[in-house]
Design an enzyme around this catalytic site. Structure first.
Site, mmCIF file in Angstrom:
data_model
loop_
_atom_site.group_PDB
_atom_site.id
_atom_site.type_symbol
_atom_site.label_atom_id
_atom_site.label_comp_id
_atom_site.label_asym_id
_atom_site.label_seq_id
_atom_site.Cartn_x
_atom_site.Cartn_y
_atom_site.Cartn_z
ATOM 1 N N LYS A 55 -57.404 24.319 -38.338
ATOM 2 C CA LYS A 55 -58.013 25.171 -38.968
ATOM 3 C C LYS A 55 -59.258 24.892 -39.256
ATOM 4 O O LYS A 55 -60.295 25.953 -39.207
ATOM 5 C CB LYS A 55 -57.176 25.158 -40.455
ATOM 6 C CG LYS A 55 -55.760 25.562 -40.591
ATOM 7 C CD LYS A 55 -55.250 25.574 -41.894
ATOM 8 C CE LYS A 55 -55.123 24.154 -42.649
ATOM 9 N NZ LYS A 55 -54.510 23.112 -41.967
ATOM 10 N N ARG A 131 -50.817 27.624 -50.824
ATOM 11 C CA ARG A 131 -50.072 26.565 -50.275
ATOM 12 C C ARG A 131 -48.410 26.859 -50.470
ATOM 13 O O ARG A 131 -47.499 26.383 -49.816
ATOM 14 C CB ARG A 131 -50.208 25.331 -50.473
ATOM 15 C CG ARG A 131 -51.493 24.766 -49.935
ATOM 16 C CD ARG A 131 -51.845 23.260 -50.171
ATOM 17 N NE ARG A 131 -52.938 22.815 -49.461
ATOM 18 C CZ ARG A 131 -54.459 22.947 -49.701
ATOM 19 N NH1 ARG A 131 -54.657 23.472 -50.894
ATOM 20 N NH2 ARG A 131 -55.287 22.405 -49.070
ATOM 21 N N ARG A 166 -57.415 10.675 -35.626
ATOM 22 C CA ARG A 166 -58.668 11.058 -36.253
ATOM 23 C C ARG A 166 -59.473 10.007 -36.917
ATOM 24 O O ARG A 166 -58.897 9.028 -37.378
ATOM 25 C CB ARG A 166 -58.306 12.251 -37.132
ATOM 26 C CG ARG A 166 -57.886 13.568 -36.764
ATOM 27 C CD ARG A 166 -57.953 14.673 -37.705
ATOM 28 N NE ARG A 166 -57.061 14.281 -38.820
ATOM 29 C CZ ARG A 166 -56.479 15.554 -39.628
ATOM 30 N NH1 ARG A 166 -56.798 16.726 -39.494
ATOM 31 N NH2 ARG A 166 -55.742 15.353 -40.766
ATOM 32 N N ARG A 196 -58.580 8.195 -42.479
ATOM 33 C CA ARG A 196 -57.962 8.334 -43.765
ATOM 34 C C ARG A 196 -56.714 7.937 -44.038
ATOM 35 O O ARG A 196 -55.894 7.508 -43.165
ATOM 36 C CB ARG A 196 -57.901 10.251 -43.762
ATOM 37 C CG ARG A 196 -59.087 11.084 -44.125
ATOM 38 C CD ARG A 196 -58.884 12.446 -44.131
ATOM 39 N NE ARG A 196 -57.592 12.775 -44.758
ATOM 40 C CZ ARG A 196 -57.210 14.252 -44.920
ATOM 41 N NH1 ARG A 196 -58.261 14.995 -44.340
ATOM 42 N NH2 ARG A 196 -56.156 14.395 -45.102
ATOM 43 N N ARG A 207 -46.474 15.360 -45.152
ATOM 44 C CA ARG A 207 -47.268 16.330 -45.214
ATOM 45 C C ARG A 207 -46.565 17.514 -44.666
ATOM 46 O O ARG A 207 -46.666 18.695 -44.852
ATOM 47 C CB ARG A 207 -48.653 16.041 -45.083
ATOM 48 C CG ARG A 207 -49.517 15.402 -45.793
ATOM 49 C CD ARG A 207 -50.746 14.481 -45.153
ATOM 50 N NE ARG A 207 -51.689 15.585 -45.034
ATOM 51 C CZ ARG A 207 -52.617 15.124 -44.210
ATOM 52 N NH1 ARG A 207 -52.613 14.147 -43.423
ATOM 53 N NH2 ARG A 207 -53.734 16.155 -44.074
#
Length: 270
Positions: A55, A131, A166, A196, A207
């Site tokens: 996104k 969401r 990431r 993260r 998630r």
């Protein structure tokens, strides 16, 4: 004519968010140019997809091409808090207590941001919101209407691989991926890269499941303006597909009193 005037306001109450009035007394070709500029103009876009579906990358490319205002709910919330608004004060109270900011407050903050001048003139790109079905229903009740809904589809296994690799640079905010978008060979940069806490396989699984639990209820409100895309293809090829969608089909209503020139403009639009 009297019948038209008796009814036009009640009709317009349903379409003010997508309406523009034009002077029907000007030359028909000059009027057609104004109408074309309106039809080619403002886009109100929602982009959705699971975490690590791409996104952020597509948001950057959409903003570059169309000049719309990119909005995340987190940024909008922080801006309200920083500005010391009434909405910001309520949100800060929740955050200070460690509580979730309630949906109705988030919707109010989003609606306030979308009402600002830049969004009204340039259009907007709402990133990853709503969401849940509850949030989508509240958006509809608040009169927030999207012209396009971009949905990115990526298999769960690829999402996990994208996520665990990431790394972000805390100084610049730039995000890299150890396999797909490796950082430059710079010792100082490599030393400060961080992962993260929720970019782990276990956290990512939770998630992704949360996303799948909610996406169908959200989509129920946007199917008429939605198109799904394969989020595994090259980012530039995907951006071209998204652009074709954003530049594509228009569903138009034209209105005006009798003899106002609707027929002529219909011919020119077609």
């Amino acid at each position: 004519i009297n019948m038209y005037h008796d009814n036009v306001d009640s009709v317009m109450g349903f379409f003010r968010h997508v309406c523009r009035a034009f002077d029907g007394t000007v030359d028909k070709h000059a009027l057609a140019e104004e109408v074309a500029a309106f039809l080619d103009g403002r886009r109100n876009i929602i982009i959705a997809g699971p975490p690590a579906s791409g996104k952020g990358t597509q948001c950057e490319l959409i903003v570059q091409k169309y000049g719309v205002v990119h909005i995340s709910t987190g940024d909008a919330l922080r801006a309200q808090v920083a500005a010391g608004t009434e909405l910001g004060a309520k949100a800060k109270e929740c955050m200070d207590r460690g509580a979730l900011v309630p949906d109705e407050l988030i919707i109010s903050i989003v609606k306030a941001r979308l009402a600002e001048e830049d969004c009204r003139t340039k259009g907007w790109l709402l990133d990853g919101f709503p969401r849940t079905g509850v949030q989508a229903e509240a958006m509809k009740a608040a009169g927030i209407r999207a012209t396009h809904f971009v949905l990115l589809d990526v298999p769960d296994s690829i999402l996990v691989e994208r996520c665990v690799g990431r790394r972000s640079d805390p100084e610049t905010g730039k995000i890299y991926h150890l396999k797909f978008n490796p950082p430059p060979d710079d010792a100082a940069l490599l030393a400060r890269l961080v992962q993260r806490s929720d970019d782990t396989a276990e956290a990512m699984g939770k998630r992704i499941n949360m996303y799948h639990d909610n996406v169908d209820s959200v989509m129920g409100f946007f199917r008429h303006v939605c198109r799904a895309f394969d989020g595994t293809v090259d980012k530039h090829a995907l951006a071209e597909e998204v652009a074709a969608f954003l530049d594509g089909r228009r569903n138009i209503i034209i209105a005006g009193p009798p003899a106002s020139g609707k027929g002529t403009q219909c011919e020119l639009i077609v």
